[in-house]
Design an enzyme around this catalytic site. Structure first.
Site, short mmCIF file in Angstrom:
data_model
loop_
_atom_site.label_atom_id
_atom_site.label_comp_id
_atom_site.label_asym_id
_atom_site.label_seq_id
_atom_site.Cartn_x
_atom_site.Cartn_y
_atom_site.Cartn_z
N GLY A 101 111.49 -5.60 -51.18
CA GLY A 101 110.91 -5.22 -49.89
C GLY A 101 112.04 -4.58 -49.11
O GLY A 101 113.19 -4.88 -49.35
N CYS A 102 111.73 -3.68 -48.18
CA CYS A 102 112.83 -2.89 -47.63
C CYS A 102 112.54 -2.24 -46.29
O CYS A 102 111.40 -2.14 -45.87
CB CYS A 102 113.16 -1.75 -48.58
SG CYS A 102 113.32 -2.24 -50.27
#
Lengths: 505, 380
Positions: free
Chosen positions: B12-13
């Site tokens: 996730g980012c």
């Protein structure tokens, strides 16, 4: 000659429940149940095929069928069925015949493959709330498209060859009128139309009354060329050249003359009562270049408006053969695994020739990708699909769609007794006897077929959503969503899957 | 194929990127400030950047950024490079000491001109470069080419993105497009190569999400000679774009519609209303079904002539865009944009699958007069 063959089954009648209504007597075309002179009912075990028709229709559930217990001295090699087959041949000198698919306990690879699902890092998708797309197009695809944008409008400059549109990636596999009854053919055609998919005529021609389902019919051109004429090719959404069948790779077909009545005769264009023999090879195809000629003859005859499929049995060299078929110009390759059914086949061939479709799909998909020609053909897998799980796993291995036939027959009432070749199907499916075939109500049979495929489609949607995928094309050849349990390294290499629990890679 | 560490990368980012459509050069400190706001979207296990227009003095050379685990890997790679290119310059990639950035590999950059011999005459320079990148990444253990375009460069490492930006001294570069990424990997332990962006030629992709269609996409691009050595979703996106835009010459808008296509129900409706357009989308899904990205994603793509922002067709990951004068901003959060451009002309939330496309309007790149003082507030 005194027969040594013992009955396979034993019928148990609960006399407390039996009301002597004689339903069983009327239902059994094998004449197992009889009325004695005093009016009581008795059963002749040796004629029973365990089709369960009488059991299902007995109003008081007074009947059960059991295995006939005869003692065979403990032996893993010379089992009861082995001895029975030897006696049959010793008494007749004939080839053993059977129906349906290979029943032997070979490994079922579907049951060694497990599907993935999303957790945390990737939300699963709820098909009840979000769109879930199962639509699939079969046909040859160009490598790329040329699209022009000018003055705010987009235009396609590439011509795409004809495609078959499937609303669910499941079609009804080839079953001929002759092998199955007219009512069964009609039920399949109607269900295919309702479902937005296709049924396949097999090599039996297309009855005129079914022309109206042309848009959902694939017509087959087989080695016997039965019922093939101009109108037949026109009344189809796609054409299929049948080279082989999973139940009997390498041999032709045989519809006994007893099944060739007035209607079958007219549809197949052969005399009433004559045996319909399909040769083992096509007599105009002795190599791959001849196949190419037939493919293009059919395309010319239909002015390049319909995809042409080539159906082969899954055999040892299936990957290389498929590559040749793709290069010969086929739009679709149908691969029929060794568990595929049949109306009639020599038992020894059904049970010993060909390979599992799971391995065949993986080998063909990998090979076509290695050669960079996977886009040129669609792969349709066939042969023993039992459930939506088998279907979704086939797609993850690399198939575009699947054909089902045995499952469709079971939906209509078949109990897989394997006596299709006798023409005495008590369920009105594999018979041309008007008294029997009228038992199959096409309205009800079509509804049962529709329900089955709709249920599978629903289950496929649920499983796809669980994987975080909302369009079936994103699962095609997506083997990371499959993991193996209980397979050897070599088997996993052919399938292109990792063992369950191995790191994601 | 085994991935790096035998593992596939999912994460996730936080994402951010901007460009000046007029080609004004902007100091790299701006992208650091923007991504710094998204600190909590990463977990210190990776981040990176790509800047365009940063090597004006070497703009006609392919700029290779390579990380090496050891001198052996460097020697082996340089042997390949020397055989295949004339080298106009090479040096360590300049870095400054940052206490939290440790275990740096050898970081080296090269400015290269392909030397195609007689046998290679029929392939383009770009293909030749791709072939070299694949060769090094696939065959030399401990060597990884992480940037290979002209007049652009990718910078990535393990750490928080703002620290990584300072480590690479991005404040000493000026570019007309910048993209940045902070990573929250749920899988791969810190390996520098696993950070974003992923690049090939001048394509650089930063990505938030997990592509459920990964293996279908991977096997599709591998049919065309790409090798997914990293086994990350993001790498596959870079190759898909290269395939569709450079080889197949699809317009950018169309390629975006391949990655995030309309639903069949929309296409059916379109076919009734505007048949020709409907046919285009139907054919796109028929032919490029294996290129569709399924599952949650938001990506920002940089390339020589522009920037692209795109989310999946259900918008399961956030993406916002804004404009101010000639500037186009795209980020996973509004805050990342407001930090460097508080008074936007317009800010919008692109709909699911709707691409945001910025294009370089001029071919000549303008030098921006303003020099940024690192202490002062940046306002673009």
């Amino acid at each position: 000659m005194k027969s040594y063959i013992l009955p396979e089954f034993k019928i148990k009648r609960d006399n407390e429940r039996c009301i002597e209504c004689q339903v069983c007597v009327r239902q059994c075309a094998f004449e197992v149940h009889k009325v004695s002179q005093d009016g009581s009912i008795y059963s002749e075990n040796d004629k029973c095929v365990a089709c369960e028709r009488c059991v299902t229709f007995c109003p008081t559930k007074a009947l059960t069928i059991e295995e006939y217990e005869h003692y065979i001295k403990d032996n893993a090699n010379w089992t009861a069925s082995v001895q029975r087959n030897i006696w049959k041949q010793a008494e007749t000198g004939g080839v053993l015949l059977t129906g349906m698919g290979n029943p032997k306990p070979y490994p079922i690879y579907w049951d060694h493959l497990l599907l993935n699902a999303s957790q945390v890092t990737n939300p699963s998708i709820d098909p009840l709330r979000e769109p879930m797309e199962l639509r699939t197009y079969l046909g040859s695809k160009p490598e790329s498209l040329e699209v022009e944008i000018s003055g705010g409008s987009v235009r396609l400059k590439t011509k795409v060859s004809p495609q078959l549109k499937l609303e669910v990636p499941i079609m009804f596999s080839a079953m001929s009128f002759g092998a199955i009854s007219y009512n069964a053919c009609e039920a399949l055609a109607r269900a295919a139309t309702e479902l937005g998919t296709y049924c396949n005529t097999g090599e039996g021609g297309l009855h005129e009354k079914l022309y109206k389902y042309a848009d959902h019919t694939i017509v087959q051109v087989a080695s016997g060329r039965f019922g093939v004429h101009k109108k037949y090719l026109e009344k189809a959404a796609a054409l299929e050249i049948k080279i082989g069948q999973g139940a009997k790779p390498g041999i032709g077909g045989h519809l006994p003359g007893e099944k060739v009545g007035e209607e079958v005769s007219r549809t197949r264009m052969i005399p009433v009562g004559s045996d319909a023999l399909s040769p083992a090879p096509h007599h105009d195809i002795y190599s791959i270049e001849d196949l190419s000629q037939l493919i293009y003859s059919l395309k010319e005859a239909t002015e390049y408006t319909k995809p042409v499929s080539v159906k082969i049995a899954a055999v040892h060299n299936v990957a290389a053969i498929s590559s040749g078929i793709a290069r010969a110009g086929a739009d679709i390759i149908a691969i029929d695994g060794f568990r595929g059914g049949t109306g009639a086949a020599p038992t020894v061939i059904r049970d010993n020739v060909g390979i599992p479709v799971e391995l065949a799909i993986a080998a063909v998909d990998s090979r076509l990708r290695e050669e960079g020609i996977r886009n040129r053909v669609s792969i349709v897998a066939a042969g023993g699909f039992r459930s939506s799980a088998d279907v979704i796993k086939a797609i993850a291995l690399g198939a575009d769609a699947v054909y089902i036939a045995t499952a469709a027959l079971v939906a209509m009432g078949c109990h897989v007794c394997q006596k299709c070749y006798t023409g005495k199907c008590n369920w009105g499916i594999a018979t041309q006897d008007p008294k029997l075939s009228k038992r199959l109500n096409p309205d009800i049979a079509a509804e049962r077929l529709y329900n089955l495929v709709a249920a599978w489609a629903h289950e496929i949607s649920e499983m796809l959503g669980g994987m975080g995928i909302n369009a079936i094309e994103s699962l095609k050849g997506n083997r990371l969503h499959l993991r193996a349990v209980g397979l050897t390294k070599e088997e996993m290499d052919v399938l292109g899957v990792k063992v369950a629990g191995a790191p994601l890679s | 194929m085994e991935g790096i560490n035998g593992r596939r990368n999912i994460s996730g980012c936080g994402l951010t990127g901007f460009m000046s459509e007029e080609g004004r050069l902007i100091n790299g400190e701006a992208i650091i400030r923007s991504i710094e706001v998204l600190h909590d979207r990463s977990n210190g296990l990776g981040g990176g950047f790509a800047g365009y227009g940063i090597y004006p003095h070497k703009k006609d050379f392919y700029a290779f950024h390579i990380m090496y685990d050891d001198a052996e890997a460097k020697d082996a790679s340089e042997k390949i490079i020397e055989e295949r290119f004339s080298i106009s310059g090479e040096e360590p990639i300049p870095t400054r000491k940052v206490s939290t950035i440790t275990k740096a590999p050898i970081l080296w950059r090269y400015f290269l001109k392909p030397e195609l011999d007689e046998c290679d005459k029929d392939i383009s320079e770009d293909d030749y470069v791709i072939e070299t990148v694949m060769l090094i990444n696939d065959t030399i253990p401990g060597a990884y080419v992480f940037s290979s375009g002209k007049n652009m460069g990718a910078f990535k490492a393990v750490g928080y993105p703002e620290e990584i930006g300072r480590f690479y001294r991005l404040d000493e570069y000026e570019g007309y497009t910048w993209i940045g990424h902070g990573r929250f990997p749920t899988n791969t332990p810190g390996w520098w190569g696993g950070a974003h962006p992923f690049t090939i030629l001048d394509w650089a992709v930063v990505h938030n999400g997990e592509i459920s269609s990964y293996d279908a996409n991977r096997r599709y691009v591998e049919m065309y000679g790409y090798k997914c050595t990293m086994l990350t979703d993001t790498e596959v996106v870079a190759y898909l774009l290269d395939l569709m835009l450079r080889y197949h010459r699809l317009p950018v808008e169309i390629a975006c519609k391949v990655l995030a296509p309309p639903f069949w129900s929309e296409i059916d409706r379109l076919k009734e209303e505007r048949k020709e357009e409907g046919n285009v989308f139907e054919a796109l899904r028929q032919i490029y079904g294996s290129a569709m990205l399924n599952g949650p994603f938001a990506i920002i793509v940089g390339h020589a002539s522009g920037i692209i922002g795109l989310s999946d067709r259900m918008k399961l990951r956030p993406l916002v865009a804004g404009r101010k004068d000639d500037m186009l901003f795209i980020a996973s959060e509004e805050a990342a944009i407001r930090e460097i451009s508080p008074n936007l002309d317009i800010l919008w939330h692109p709909r699911a699958g709707e691409p945001v496309i910025g294009e370089l309007k001029r071919t000549s790149i303008k030098k921006q007069a303003k020099v940024i003082n690192l202490k002062e507030r940046i306002v673009l």
